[in-house]
Design an enzyme around this catalytic site. Structure first.
Site, PDB file in Angstrom:
ATOM      1  N   HIS A 187     -19.432  21.068 -36.448  1.00 11.96           N
ATOM      2  CA  HIS A 187     -18.238  20.906 -37.280  1.00 11.96           C
ATOM      3  C   HIS A 187     -17.254  21.994 -36.935  1.00 11.96           C
ATOM      4  O   HIS A 187     -17.660  23.133 -36.671  1.00 11.96           O
ATOM      5  CB  HIS A 187     -18.623  20.989 -38.772  1.00 11.96           C
ATOM      6  CG  HIS A 187     -17.587  20.432 -39.670  1.00 11.96           C
ATOM      7  ND1 HIS A 187     -16.487  21.153 -40.057  1.00 11.96           N
ATOM      8  CD2 HIS A 187     -17.461  19.209 -40.237  1.00 11.96           C
ATOM      9  CE1 HIS A 187     -15.740  20.396 -40.832  1.00 11.96           C
ATOM     10  NE2 HIS A 187     -16.304  19.205 -40.958  1.00 11.96           N
TER      11      HIS A 187
ATOM     12  N   ASP B 231     -21.747  13.272 -41.763  1.00 15.84           N
ATOM     13  CA  ASP B 231     -21.974  11.947 -41.184  1.00 15.84           C
ATOM     14  C   ASP B 231     -23.414  11.700 -40.778  1.00 15.84           C
ATOM     15  O   ASP B 231     -23.787  10.572 -40.479  1.00 15.84           O
ATOM     16  CB  ASP B 231     -21.093  11.773 -39.928  1.00 15.84           C
ATOM     17  CG  ASP B 231     -19.641  11.739 -40.294  1.00 15.84           C
ATOM     18  OD1 ASP B 231     -19.303  11.062 -41.268  1.00 15.84           O
ATOM     19  OD2 ASP B 231     -18.841  12.409 -39.616  1.00 15.84           O
TER      20      ASP B 231
HETATM   21  N1  ACO Z   1     -23.914  18.102 -29.470  1.00 17.28           N
HETATM   22  C1  ACO Z   1     -24.050  18.952 -28.432  1.00 17.28           C
HETATM   23  N2  ACO Z   1     -23.240  20.016 -28.216  1.00 17.28           N
HETATM   24  C2  ACO Z   1     -22.239  20.217 -29.097  1.00 17.28           C
HETATM   25  C3  ACO Z   1     -22.034  19.365 -30.211  1.00 17.28           C
HETATM   26  C4  ACO Z   1     -22.905  18.274 -30.380  1.00 17.28           C
HETATM   27  N3  ACO Z   1     -22.754  17.451 -31.396  1.00 17.28           N
HETATM   28  N4  ACO Z   1     -20.967  19.796 -30.908  1.00 17.28           N
HETATM   29  C5  ACO Z   1     -20.516  20.890 -30.265  1.00 17.28           C
HETATM   30  N5  ACO Z   1     -21.284  21.153 -29.181  1.00 17.28           N
HETATM   31  C6  ACO Z   1     -21.152  22.306 -28.253  1.00 17.28           C
HETATM   32  C7  ACO Z   1     -19.957  22.132 -27.345  1.00 17.28           C
HETATM   33  O1  ACO Z   1     -20.305  21.496 -26.140  1.00 17.28           O
HETATM   34  C8  ACO Z   1     -19.535  23.561 -27.149  1.00 17.28           C
HETATM   35  O2  ACO Z   1     -20.434  24.162 -26.240  1.00 17.28           O
HETATM   36  P1  ACO Z   1     -19.895  25.361 -25.248  1.00 17.28           P
HETATM   37  O3  ACO Z   1     -19.442  26.465 -26.153  1.00 17.28           O
HETATM   38  O4  ACO Z   1     -21.086  25.684 -24.408  1.00 17.28           O
HETATM   39  O5  ACO Z   1     -18.779  24.725 -24.450  1.00 17.28           O
HETATM   40  C9  ACO Z   1     -19.788  24.221 -28.507  1.00 17.28           C
HETATM   41  O6  ACO Z   1     -20.854  23.438 -29.072  1.00 17.28           O
HETATM   42  C10 ACO Z   1     -18.572  24.187 -29.414  1.00 17.28           C
HETATM   43  O7  ACO Z   1     -18.123  22.846 -29.526  1.00 17.28           O
HETATM   44  P2  ACO Z   1     -16.614  22.395 -29.684  1.00 17.28           P
HETATM   45  O8  ACO Z   1     -16.475  20.958 -29.301  1.00 17.28           O
HETATM   46  O9  ACO Z   1     -15.727  23.385 -28.993  1.00 17.28           O
HETATM   47  O10 ACO Z   1     -16.440  22.578 -31.237  1.00 17.28           O
HETATM   48  P3  ACO Z   1     -15.297  21.939 -32.075  1.00 17.28           P
HETATM   49  O11 ACO Z   1     -15.205  22.781 -33.292  1.00 17.28           O
HETATM   50  O12 ACO Z   1     -14.070  21.746 -31.280  1.00 17.28           O
HETATM   51  O13 ACO Z   1     -15.861  20.478 -32.383  1.00 17.28           O
HETATM   52  C11 ACO Z   1     -16.859  18.621 -33.382  1.00 17.28           C
HETATM   53  C12 ACO Z   1     -16.393  20.073 -33.569  1.00 17.28           C
HETATM   54  C13 ACO Z   1     -15.742  17.750 -32.802  1.00 17.28           C
HETATM   55  C14 ACO Z   1     -17.230  18.045 -34.750  1.00 17.28           C
HETATM   56  C15 ACO Z   1     -18.090  18.627 -32.430  1.00 17.28           C
HETATM   57  O14 ACO Z   1     -19.113  19.431 -32.964  1.00 17.28           O
HETATM   58  C16 ACO Z   1     -18.613  17.211 -32.125  1.00 17.28           C
HETATM   59  O15 ACO Z   1     -18.107  16.556 -31.219  1.00 17.28           O
HETATM   60  N6  ACO Z   1     -19.634  16.741 -32.920  1.00 17.28           N
HETATM   61  C17 ACO Z   1     -20.133  15.403 -32.744  1.00 17.28           C
HETATM   62  C18 ACO Z   1     -19.211  14.399 -33.450  1.00 17.28           C
HETATM   63  C19 ACO Z   1     -19.290  14.504 -34.951  1.00 17.28           C
HETATM   64  O16 ACO Z   1     -20.370  14.561 -35.542  1.00 17.28           O
HETATM   65  N7  ACO Z   1     -18.110  14.472 -35.610  1.00 17.28           N
HETATM   66  C20 ACO Z   1     -18.004  14.516 -37.064  1.00 17.28           C
HETATM   67  C21 ACO Z   1     -17.345  15.761 -37.528  1.00 17.28           C
HETATM   68  S1  ACO Z   1     -17.406  15.885 -39.260  1.00 17.28           S
HETATM   69  C22 ACO Z   1     -16.189  14.914 -39.796  1.00 17.28           C
HETATM   70  O17 ACO Z   1     -15.191  14.638 -39.206  1.00 17.28           O
HETATM   71  C23 ACO Z   1     -16.365  14.386 -41.117  1.00 17.28           C
END
Ligand code: ACO
Length: 425
Positions: A302, A359
């Site tokens: 998140h 979610d």
């Molecule tokens: N699975 C694997 N790796 C992940 C995940 C995941 N679900 N989420 C983040 N990471 C990793 C990224 O690859 C990144 O790694 P790095 O630092 O080595 O490059 C690190 O964790 C940080 O991730 P970001 O994408 O930069 O974090 P951000 O805050 O931008 O993204 C997000 C948050 C979009 C929710 C992300 O965690 C994601 O894509 N999750 C899966 C989709 C999801 O569940 N969305 C619902 C969000 S809640 C909502 O809207 C109600």
């Protein structure tokens, strides 16, 4: 804490006011930065940008706290609050007393019918239209039936809250070719919705109280989440003076994406995929760690929570209870729990502070109720509606119609000479 921050740019020192929120959050006010220094701030994705001051929802992502107007969401859910009361709280700042609550519920239940002409629109959608497309289209359409002036905002708020669930249920009925079921006024918001979704005219329908309670909880847990992508969209669109229905329709579009509200659908699809692959969740945890796999654990991580999402905690218990009480054995719940356990003990997820988000478990509860996967994001939208409206109203009341207009750092071509078509390489 000093009430000024210092910035040194090109050897010159500037003072910037510091704003402190009621929970101690600190912001550096850069509203005059460009006028005074010629520079702007750059914050791709707005991860460090406070877009407004707001008194609606407080989140502490590090501690895993979520409060609506000062009330902890767990207290609202466990205290037996109705979703309609939480909507009132978000919109007006306080929980309704008995009299206010009765009047509010009366209003919400007496505006649930759609204009009969609007029903014809459903005929035009293809049978497999995504219900989010129908919801956003129909919500925007409400502005054609209920034009807006300042005096109509209150009644349009009630209309929107009341009618959205009717639109959502009708879109489902349309997709399965069943007749629309009209709302009934004495039922709660959740019960009314479930009846419109699942009743048929040919036999009696009793709303399952376990599902009614769980849906009420789900709606409350989704009701607001401060300046997320869709709420910011609603505020942004509203800042141009666009009417309530148009602004909310834009928010529905923002919520649709798989990185936002669409993730609840993506979670179930992922769990199905793991099941079809033999149920080895550890393999998928490994896959999610490989950047080039393009696979992420849906429902994990998140932007704000770097701790357990407090909504997810409540929903994990709720998923257990609902499935038990309804006597449903869903192998996807076991896979979800296994996946969570494996991820939470893995250094990749620990280091990045990736925890289950709202979610992760919500889809399993919707599934138990019989709500199809492509309706999950619609369910999220129904819950989020009061929050969006509260954000839209707050923006208007605090700032008037000052348009939101961010700037950019241009990185494209500098000025170049025009080349006539026949001379282009
Ligand atoms: N699975 C694997 N790796 C992940 C995940 C995941 N679900 N989420 C983040 N990471 C990793 C990224 O690859 C990144 O790694 P790095 O630092 O080595 O490059 C690190 O964790 C940080 O991730 P970001 O994408 O930069 O974090 P951000 O805050 O931008 O993204 C997000 C948050 C979009 C929710 C992300 O965690 C994601 O894509 N999750 C899966 C989709 C999801 O569940 N969305 C619902 C969000 S809640 C909502 O809207 C109600």
């Amino acid at each position: 804490m000093s009430n000024m921050a210092k910035l040194v740019l090109n050897g010159k020192e500037y003072s910037l006011p510091v704003v402190v929120g009621s929970e101690g959050e600190v912001g550096i006010d850069i509203a005059k930065l460009r006028a005074e220094t010629g520079a702007i701030t750059l914050d791709d994705g707005y991860g460090n940008t406070g877009s407004c001051k707001s008194a609606i929802t407080f989140i502490d992502g590090e501690k895993g706290i979520l409060r609506y107007r000062g009330y902890d969401i767990a207290d609202l859910v466990n205290g037996g609050c109705r979703f309609s009361e939480v909507a009132y709280l978000l919109l007006y700042g306080n929980l309704p007393n008995k009299e206010q609550g009765e009047k509010w519920r009366y209003n919400l239940t007496h505006h649930t019918l759609l204009h009969e002409d609007m029903k014809k629109f459903f005929e035009g959608f293809p049978p497999h239209a995504h219900p989010m497309a129908i919801l956003s289209g129909m919500v925007a359409c409400l502005s054609a039936y209920y034009p807006e002036s300042e005096a109509h905002i209150e009644i349009n708020t009630i209309r929107l809250l009341a009618k959205a669930k009717t639109i959502a249920a009708f879109s489902y009925k349309k997709s399965i070719g069943q007749p629309f079921v009209y709302p009934i006024n004495h039922l709660s918001y959740a019960a009314n919705f479930l009846r419109m979704m699942f009743a048929v005219p040919s036999e009696p329908y009793e709303v399952n109280p376990v599902f009614e309670k769980a849906l009420n909880q789900l709606l409350i847990l989704h009701a607001d989440h401060e300046q997320n992508c869709s709420a910011s969209t609603v505020r942004m669109v509203g800042s141009s003076g666009a009417n309530l229905f148009a602004s909310i329709s834009a928010g529905i579009g923002a919520l649709w994406g798989p990185l936002h509200g669409g993730a609840n659908q993506a979670v179930i699809e992922m769990l199905e995929q793991i099941k079809a692959d033999g149920g080895n969740h550890k393999k998928f945890v490994e896959l999610a760690k490989k950047k080039d796999s393009g696979f992420r654990l849906m429902g994990f991580g998140h932007r704000v929570y770097k701790n357990y999402d407090p909504r997810s905690r409540i929903l994990k218990d709720a998923a257990d209870k609902v499935l038990n009480q309804a006597g449903i054995r869903d192998p996807l719940l076991d896979i979800a729990k296994g996946l969570e356990e494996a991820a939470l003990s893995d250094s990749y997820f620990i280091e990045r502070k990736l925890y289950p988000n709202v979610d992760f478990y919500s889809g399993l509860i919707y599934r138990a109720m019989g709500i199809p996967t492509n309706m999950f994001t619609v369910m999220f939208a129904l819950g989020r509606l009061p929050g969006w409206i509260a954000q839209w109203k707050e923006r208007r009341e605090m700032e008037g119609l000052k348009i939101s207009r961010p700037r950019q750092i241009y990185i494209g071509q500098t000025k170049r000479a025009f080349v006539p078509l026949e001379q282009r390489p």
